[in-house]
Design a protein around this motif. Structure first.
Motif, PDB file in Angstrom:
ATOM      1  N   GLN A  36       0.840  -1.188   0.000  1.00  0.00           N
ATOM      2  CA  GLN A  36       0.000   0.000   0.000  1.00  0.00           C
ATOM      3  C   GLN A  36       0.883   1.248   0.000  1.00  0.00           C
ATOM      4  N   ARG A  37       0.651   2.136  -0.940  1.00  0.00           N
ATOM      5  CA  ARG A  37       1.385   3.404  -0.962  1.00  0.00           C
ATOM      6  C   ARG A  37       0.938   4.270   0.208  1.00  0.00           C
ATOM      7  N   VAL A  38       1.894   4.955   0.802  1.00  0.00           N
ATOM      8  CA  VAL A  38       1.574   5.829   1.944  1.00  0.00           C
ATOM      9  C   VAL A  38       1.107   7.170   1.400  1.00  0.00           C
ATOM     10  N   GLU A  39      -0.147   7.204   0.988  1.00  0.00           N
ATOM     11  CA  GLU A  39      -0.737   8.418   0.430  1.00  0.00           C
ATOM     12  C   GLU A  39      -2.249   8.364   0.620  1.00  0.00           C
ATOM     13  N   GLY A  40      -2.873   9.526   0.608  1.00  0.00           N
ATOM     14  CA  GLY A  40      -4.316   9.582   0.778  1.00  0.00           C
ATOM     15  C   GLY A  40      -4.748   9.387   2.215  1.00  0.00           C
ATOM     16  N   VAL A  41      -6.042   9.134   2.394  1.00  0.00           N
ATOM     17  CA  VAL A  41      -6.612   8.947   3.729  1.00  0.00           C
ATOM     18  C   VAL A  41      -7.233   7.557   3.828  1.00  0.00           C
ATOM     19  N   VAL A  42      -7.428   7.098   5.064  1.00  0.00           N
ATOM     20  CA  VAL A  42      -7.998   5.782   5.311  1.00  0.00           C
ATOM     21  C   VAL A  42      -8.924   5.877   6.523  1.00  0.00           C
ATOM     22  N   SER A  43      -9.962   5.043   6.533  1.00  0.00           N
ATOM     23  CA  SER A  43     -10.895   5.012   7.658  1.00  0.00           C
ATOM     24  C   SER A  43     -10.399   4.011   8.698  1.00  0.00           C
ATOM     25  N   ILE A  44     -10.382   4.440   9.936  1.00  0.00           N
ATOM     26  CA  ILE A  44      -9.943   3.597  11.052  1.00  0.00           C
ATOM     27  C   ILE A  44     -11.111   3.405  12.000  1.00  0.00           C
ATOM     28  N   ILE A  45     -11.441   2.146  12.294  1.00  0.00           N
ATOM     29  CA  ILE A  45     -12.555   1.844  13.192  1.00  0.00           C
ATOM     30  C   ILE A  45     -12.059   1.863  14.632  1.00  0.00           C
ATOM     31  N   LEU A  46     -12.615   2.761  15.412  1.00  0.00           N
ATOM     32  CA  LEU A  46     -12.298   2.889  16.825  1.00  0.00           C
ATOM     33  C   LEU A  46     -13.531   2.542  17.644  1.00  0.00           C
ATOM     34  N   PRO A  47     -13.394   2.308  18.933  1.00  0.00           N
ATOM     35  CA  PRO A  47     -14.566   2.001  19.765  1.00  0.00           C
ATOM     36  C   PRO A  47     -15.628   3.090  19.658  1.00  0.00           C
ATOM     37  N   GLY A  48     -16.750   2.743  19.076  1.00  0.00           N
ATOM     38  CA  GLY A  48     -17.872   3.676  18.985  1.00  0.00           C
ATOM     39  C   GLY A  48     -17.785   4.708  17.881  1.00  0.00           C
TER      40      GLY A  48
END
Length: 205
Positions: A162-174
């Motif tokens: 995976q290229r280190v670019e752009g944004v990503v969604s991270i699932i956190l508690p709640g």
């Protein structure tokens, strides 16, 4: 919240003289057996220079500002070495910070060795699609970090990592949080942290 054991995070701006004085006071009084400095690499990286659109005057102002972090790290390195304590310094392998005379002289004087490794063998993965981050690492240390050295075995192909670019969604508690990949990938993989902690423990006890 009530009953929470979370410790508040305190951030210091080490460009401020007062913050540097406080840091030195802690080092002198607490006598840490190991100091790790991952000083900012933004100015020193090849990519930053390739995409920079500022004037020469702005570049020089940025260089002088970032030298504060670099010189502070090297001063701490010499301090630790003179007191027979350990130091480790980190920046990406291709950064110009490693090629500066002041850095090379300091590493030679304190007997620090550079160790190179990839982060994907340590389980560094993108939280969105699970692809590995290859992300090359370089750490100079007065202790032997050779057991951290691992090289990529993910295979060839432009889509493997995976290229280190752009944004990503991270699932956190709640909640789900959007984060830049450059920010997320800056954290060490847990397996690497455990291995490194084992080295620190073995060297300071």
């Amino acid at each position: 919240s009530q009953g929470s054991s979370r410790v508040p995070v305190v951030k210091w701006d080490l460009l401020e003289p007062r913050a540097r004085r406080l840091l030195w006071a802690l080092v002198v009084v607490c006598e840490p057996k190991w100091i790790h400095s991952g000083f900012p690499c933004t100015f020193w990286s090849p990519l930053a220079h390739a995409t920079r659109k500022r004037s020469a005057q702005d570049d020089e102002a940025t260089r002088l500002r970032e030298l504060v972090h670099l010189v502070l790290s090297l001063q701490l390195a010499r301090w630790q070495c003179h007191r027979k304590r350990h130091i480790s310094l980190e920046n990406p392998p291709a950064c110009a910070s490693w090629r500066m005379d002041i850095t090379k002289r300091t590493l030679a004087a304190i007997g620090a060795k550079k160790h190179f490794f990839d982060s994907c063998p340590w389980g560094h993965r993108d939280p969105g699609n699970g692809k590995p981050y290859k992300k090359a690492q370089c750490v100079a240390s007065t202790a032997d970090l050779s057991c951290l050295v691992r090289t990529c075995s993910c295979g060839a192909g432009k889509d493997v990592h995976q290229r280190v670019e752009g944004v990503v969604s991270i699932i956190l508690p709640g909640q789900t949080k959007r984060m830049r990949r450059s920010t997320y990938s800056g954290a060490y993989p847990l397996a690497l942290c455990k291995a490194w902690a084992g080295i620190v423990r073995a060297n300071i006890l």
